[in-house]
Design an enzyme around this catalytic site. Structure first.
Site, mmCIF file in Angstrom:
data_model
loop_
_atom_site.group_PDB
_atom_site.id
_atom_site.type_symbol
_atom_site.label_atom_id
_atom_site.label_comp_id
_atom_site.label_asym_id
_atom_site.label_seq_id
_atom_site.Cartn_x
_atom_site.Cartn_y
_atom_site.Cartn_z
ATOM 1 N N HIS A 42 0.847 -1.192 0.000
ATOM 2 C CA HIS A 42 0.000 0.000 0.000
ATOM 3 C C HIS A 42 0.883 1.243 0.000
ATOM 4 O O HIS A 42 2.075 1.168 0.304
ATOM 5 C CB HIS A 42 -0.894 0.009 1.250
ATOM 6 N N HIS A 126 5.699 5.806 -1.283
ATOM 7 C CA HIS A 126 6.463 4.568 -1.394
ATOM 8 C C HIS A 126 5.624 3.383 -0.932
ATOM 9 O O HIS A 126 4.713 3.523 -0.132
ATOM 10 C CB HIS A 126 7.748 4.649 -0.565
#
Length: 187
Positions: A42, A126
């Site tokens: 995620h 990220h």
């Protein structure tokens, strides 16, 4: 309840990245890294930590407003990076200004709902692939993924995710993540 706000990549993007990561697991030093599982991939927008249940109704309504004020946007998994030799990650490309705005709005929503939040710093989108308990040379891993260009997808939801940490001492156990609520963007 341990919570974070996130954008979740769709299954085809996860599968494409998974195929790109498989060869990294055979590089020298890969066995010293703790690789994250694909169900947990995620883009964290705001880490809320432990949240008292009495704050949840206000948090839900504030996150819903944040989602509705932000339109859906295009993204793709792109390249890689590292944090201090302790985390290997895949980056993002696309409408990063909108992703950053959504991060700011999620952070502000949590703070206004009474969740004690750390100071909000510049957001680096990220998706964590692996972690190291001690600083490691992650250069071969980032080099292997630096040219990765994932498929284009539309981020259409803001998700509030519960993080269930593994029990200490269980080898190979990963954190589990469950979406508590999700709100469509721009609706």
């Amino acid at each position: 309840m341990r919570l974070f706000a996130a954008v979740l990549p769709p299954a085809p993007a996860v599968e494409e990245l998974r195929r790109a990561v498989v060869p990294l697991r055979s590089l020298p030093g890969a066995d010293t890294l703790r690789w994250t599982g694909t169900p947990g991939w995620h883009y964290t927008l705001a880490f809320l930590g432990e949240v008292d249940e009495e704050l949840l109704p206000d948090l839900y309504s504030r996150l819903e407003r944040a989602a509705h004020r932000t339109g859906a946007f295009g993204m793709r998994v792109h390249g890689s990076g590292r944090f201090d030799g302790r985390a290997l990650w895949a980056g993002a490309a696309g409408a990063l200004d909108t992703l950053r705005l959504l991060s700011e709005r999620a952070h502000a929503a949590a703070r206004r709902a009474g969740v004690p939040m750390e100071e909000h710093r510049r957001y680096t989108p990220h998706l964590t692939l692996a972690r190291s308990r001690v600083p490691a040379d992650l250069t071969p891993f980032t080099a292997a993924l630096e040219g990765f260009e994932g498929l284009h997808w539309e981020a259409g939801e803001l998700s509030l995710v519960r993080s269930i940490l593994p029990v200490d001492g269980v080898p190979g156990e990963q954190p589990r993540y469950e979406v508590v609520r999700a709100w469509g963007l721009g609706r």
